[in-house]
Design a protein around this motif. Structure first.
Motif: not given
Length: 304
Positions: A181-208
């Motif tokens: 909210a103060r302007g910081l950009t965040v890229l966060v890796s996670t395995h938790y689906m509830d955390e993924a849903e708290r993100c503004h958007d999602i990137a999903y990577i498999v086998n690189g």
């Protein structure tokens, strides 16, 4: 639209193993982007390339408007990186660790900055406690304080909440949203689906390879999955039979219930028809993010 991250064609190999394959990712300033994928999918390697710790074998782009290849030192100075493994000194106190980090970054007003970081993350009363004696949740708070004390513009978090309790995870995410909210950009890796849903958007990577990008709602819609939920005594035990049926992409138990999904509605309904009887109650439901990601993982492992 101002982009904090704008990279394309990222590749990285370690020996014969091609870990990251032509990854392109764009993240707007002030957004929280969830970076998901199974273990070994290339998340950590990508994060390290973005903050200048690893040099890509090929690729181009910018982080914070700086060239990804030529300006790695400048990118590091404006980026906070929280590693998956706790990486501060366990034989120093919380306050001593933060003072050390302040000196590493050559920060002015060190005493004030350390006091502010302690207060913001609720660490003031524990400032004299050794880092090695902290629980996972408190170590997480200390690590977040350390990687944001120099007021970065970009924050990269590598599975920051692994192994901590639900209350600590919720507190952590409240702080992440406050920072964004103060302007910081965040890229966060996670395995938790509830955390993924708290993100503004999602990137999903498999086998690189980056195979899905968008908001949670967009990724669910793009999947074209049709999902039915079965409830009733023993419904979860139907998974083994149904996952072999034509038209069933996957059958996944959720406690005593069962989610059965497929792309072809007619074939899926034909597959579950023999089981649409007592004691099972079937309803069509919207696929969950977990349904979609299980399907994406299965597709990625299928032969070309």
């Amino acid at each position: 639209m101002s982009l904090a991250i704008d990279v394309r064609g990222l590749n990285k190999s370690f020996g014969a193993k091609h870990v990251v394959r032509d990854v392109a990712i764009r993240v707007e300033e002030g957004r929280i982007c969830g970076f998901l994928g199974p273990n070994g999918s290339g998340k950590t390697t990508t994060l390290r390339m973005l903050c200048g710790l690893l040099k890509p074998d090929s690729g181009e782009g910018t982080c914070l408007g700086l060239d990804l290849i030529r300006d790695t030192r400048a990118i590091k100075m404006r980026t906070g990186y929280m590693t998956q493994k706790f990486s501060l000194y366990e034989d120093l106190t919380i306050e001593e660790n933060l003072k050390f980090v302040a000196r590493i970054h050559s920060l002015d007003r060190r005493h004030e900055r350390v006091a502010e970081a302690l207060d913001r993350l609720g660490l003031t009363d524990r400032r004299t406690q050794l880092a090695g004696q902290l629980s996972g949740g408190w170590k997480q708070r200390l690590a977040l304080a350390a990687c944001t004390m120099h007021e970065p513009d970009l924050l990269l978090l590598d599975e920051p909440t692994a192994g901590v309790d639900p209350k600590a995870r919720r507190d952590f995410w409240d702080e992440i949203h406050a920072l964004a909210a103060r302007g910081l950009t965040v890229l966060v890796s996670t395995h938790y689906m509830d955390e993924a849903e708290r993100c503004h958007d999602i990137a999903y990577i498999v086998n690189g390879e980056l195979i899905a990008r968008g908001t949670a709602a967009e990724i669910i819609d793009q999947s074209k999955l049709v999902t039915f939920r079965a409830e009733g005594q023993g419904a979860d035990r139907l998974a083994h039979e149904l996952e072999k049926a034509p038209g069933v992409a996957m059958a996944t138990p959720f406690g005593q219930a069962l989610h059965v999904s497929g792309i072809d509605r007619g074939a899926l309904e034909a597959a579950i028809a023999p089981y649409r009887r007592a004691p099972y109650l079937w309803t069509e439901v919207e696929p969950t993010l977990e349904d979609v990601f299980i399907r994406l993982m299965a597709r990625a492992s299928e032969p070309a």
